[in-house]
Design a protein around this motif. Sequence first.
Motif, PDB file in Angstrom:
ATOM      1  N   TYR A  16      -3.667  28.865  71.699  1.00  8.69           N
ATOM      2  CA  TYR A  16      -3.197  30.161  72.176  1.00  8.69           C
ATOM      3  C   TYR A  16      -1.788  30.040  72.754  1.00  8.69           C
ATOM      4  CZ  TYR A  16      -4.905  28.399  76.712  1.00  8.69           C
ATOM      5  OH  TYR A  16      -5.141  27.626  77.832  1.00  8.69           O
ATOM      6  N   LEU A  17      -1.076  31.170  72.691  1.00 12.35           N
ATOM      7  CA  LEU A  17       0.288  31.271  73.205  1.00 12.35           C
ATOM      8  C   LEU A  17       0.389  32.636  73.869  1.00 12.35           C
ATOM      9  CD1 LEU A  17       3.182  30.096  73.355  1.00 12.35           C
ATOM     10  CD2 LEU A  17       3.633  31.210  71.153  1.00 12.35           C
ATOM     11  N   SER A  18       0.352  32.647  75.202  1.00 11.99           N
ATOM     12  CA  SER A  18       0.160  33.901  75.925  1.00 11.99           C
ATOM     13  C   SER A  18       1.164  34.077  77.047  1.00 11.99           C
ATOM     14  CB  SER A  18      -1.259  33.933  76.524  1.00 11.99           C
ATOM     15  OG  SER A  18      -1.465  35.084  77.310  1.00 11.99           O
ATOM     16  N   ASN A  19       1.748  35.270  77.128  1.00 12.90           N
ATOM     17  CA  ASN A  19       2.500  35.660  78.316  1.00 12.90           C
ATOM     18  C   ASN A  19       1.488  36.036  79.390  1.00 12.90           C
ATOM     19  OD1 ASN A  19       4.897  35.299  76.984  1.00 12.90           O
ATOM     20  ND2 ASN A  19       5.460  37.456  76.900  1.00 12.90           N
ATOM     21  N   MET A  20       1.413  35.215  80.435  1.00 18.24           N
ATOM     22  CA  MET A  20       0.363  35.418  81.445  1.00 18.24           C
ATOM     23  C   MET A  20       0.791  34.776  82.760  1.00 18.24           C
ATOM     24  SD  MET A  20      -2.782  36.791  81.527  1.00 18.24           S
ATOM     25  CE  MET A  20      -3.348  36.674  79.820  1.00 18.24           C
ATOM     26  N   PRO A  21       0.758  35.529  83.860  1.00 18.27           N
ATOM     27  CA  PRO A  21       1.042  34.921  85.162  1.00 18.27           C
ATOM     28  C   PRO A  21      -0.068  33.942  85.553  1.00 18.27           C
ATOM     29  CG  PRO A  21       0.338  37.198  85.424  1.00 18.27           C
ATOM     30  CD  PRO A  21       0.502  36.970  83.959  1.00 18.27           C
ATOM     31  N   SER A  22       0.284  32.946  86.342  1.00 21.80           N
ATOM     32  CA  SER A  22      -0.667  31.882  86.682  1.00 21.80           C
ATOM     33  C   SER A  22      -1.954  32.371  87.344  1.00 21.80           C
ATOM     34  CB  SER A  22       0.008  30.831  87.567  1.00 21.80           C
ATOM     35  OG  SER A  22       0.935  30.084  86.815  1.00 21.80           O
ATOM     36  N   PRO A  23      -1.914  33.327  88.297  1.00 19.44           N
ATOM     37  CA  PRO A  23      -3.178  33.749  88.914  1.00 19.44           C
ATOM     38  C   PRO A  23      -4.168  34.318  87.899  1.00 19.44           C
ATOM     39  CG  PRO A  23      -1.311  34.541  90.196  1.00 19.44           C
ATOM     40  CD  PRO A  23      -0.752  34.001  88.915  1.00 19.44           C
ATOM     41  N   TYR A  24      -3.641  35.042  86.901  1.00 17.42           N
ATOM     42  CA  TYR A  24      -4.528  35.584  85.872  1.00 17.42           C
ATOM     43  C   TYR A  24      -5.021  34.469  84.956  1.00 17.42           C
ATOM     44  CZ  TYR A  24      -2.274  40.098  87.076  1.00 17.42           C
ATOM     45  OH  TYR A  24      -1.778  41.203  87.713  1.00 17.42           O
ATOM     46  N   ALA A  25      -4.133  33.573  84.574  1.00 22.30           N
ATOM     47  CA  ALA A  25      -4.513  32.474  83.690  1.00 22.30           C
ATOM     48  C   ALA A  25      -5.619  31.627  84.311  1.00 22.30           C
ATOM     49  CB  ALA A  25      -3.291  31.615  83.376  1.00 22.30           C
ATOM     50  N   ASP A  26      -5.486  31.321  85.590  1.00 24.03           N
ATOM     51  CA  ASP A  26      -6.498  30.499  86.264  1.00 24.03           C
ATOM     52  C   ASP A  26      -7.861  31.173  86.236  1.00 24.03           C
ATOM     53  OD1 ASP A  26      -4.469  28.705  86.809  1.00 24.03           O
ATOM     54  OD2 ASP A  26      -4.204  29.351  88.895  1.00 24.03           O
ATOM     55  N   ARG A  27      -7.874  32.477  86.510  1.00 16.29           N
ATOM     56  CA  ARG A  27      -9.135  33.221  86.489  1.00 16.29           C
ATOM     57  C   ARG A  27      -9.747  33.234  85.091  1.00 16.29           C
ATOM     58  NH1 ARG A  27     -10.004  37.900  89.616  1.00 16.29           N
ATOM     59  NH2 ARG A  27     -11.664  38.324  88.106  1.00 16.29           N
ATOM     60  N   LEU A  28      -8.938  33.519  84.122  1.00 16.27           N
ATOM     61  CA  LEU A  28      -9.446  33.659  82.762  1.00 16.27           C
ATOM     62  C   LEU A  28     -10.040  32.354  82.235  1.00 16.27           C
ATOM     63  CD1 LEU A  28      -6.567  35.844  81.328  1.00 16.27           C
ATOM     64  CD2 LEU A  28      -8.931  36.580  81.678  1.00 16.27           C
ATOM     65  N   VAL A  29      -9.323  31.259  82.440  1.00 22.46           N
ATOM     66  CA  VAL A  29      -9.815  29.967  81.948  1.00 22.46           C
ATOM     67  C   VAL A  29     -11.142  29.612  82.602  1.00 22.46           C
ATOM     68  CG1 VAL A  29      -9.355  27.485  81.914  1.00 22.46           C
ATOM     69  CG2 VAL A  29      -7.552  29.100  81.276  1.00 22.46           C
TER      70      VAL A  29
END
Length: 210
Positions: free
Chosen positions: A115-128
């Motif tokens: 994956y290659l995503s524009n995503m801020p870190s707080p959202y990325a951490d939650r999603l993963v």
Amino acid sequence: MTPQTVVFDLGAVLLHWKPIELAMHLLPAHAPNPAAAEQLCERIFQGLHPGATWAEFDRGSVAAEPLAALLSAQSGVEAAELLRFIHAIPDHLHTKGDTAALLPRLQAQGHRLVYLSNMPSPYADRLVAERDFFEHFEDGIFSARVGLVKPEPAIYALAEQQFGLSPAHTVFIDDNAHNIVTARARGWQAVQFLDAAQCERDLTALGWLN
């Protein structure tokens, strides 16, 4: 044998991203109807192009609280309201089950998934931490973790290096036309995502699914 790699965007592809509905739900005083919500979202997100205030959140160069203050100046919404809006977004990024169903099918045909995503870190951490579909991915890049955003060519170059991509053996799936243009300019195949059924048809036409 050269690996065949499918590169997925996440927002609006594997995750529901409906900012107009979100603004009406979370900021009803400022977005009482779809037309007002659309105007508000334009002031907040500015098309998510590089250089936009929100894009710097995606890049990781601004945190949530200063972002809210900056967005307040450009939107006319109180910073405290915008901060609640910013923090609430991950709860509304629901998995698109019809797109997620394509992942095991692509893997079954021997394709690597990244994956290659524009995503801020707080959202990325939650999603993963919370989304099961990440188990299908071999690797991935979140913009905030590398300080680059799509459609900047540098993030595609980084993806080629990190994932070991051969552009001619790569297909990129993204909803944003500007991101698709940059991918194609680097020699990647690309599918502009509208919905899962259209994506499946396009992947089949390109020979990635049968």
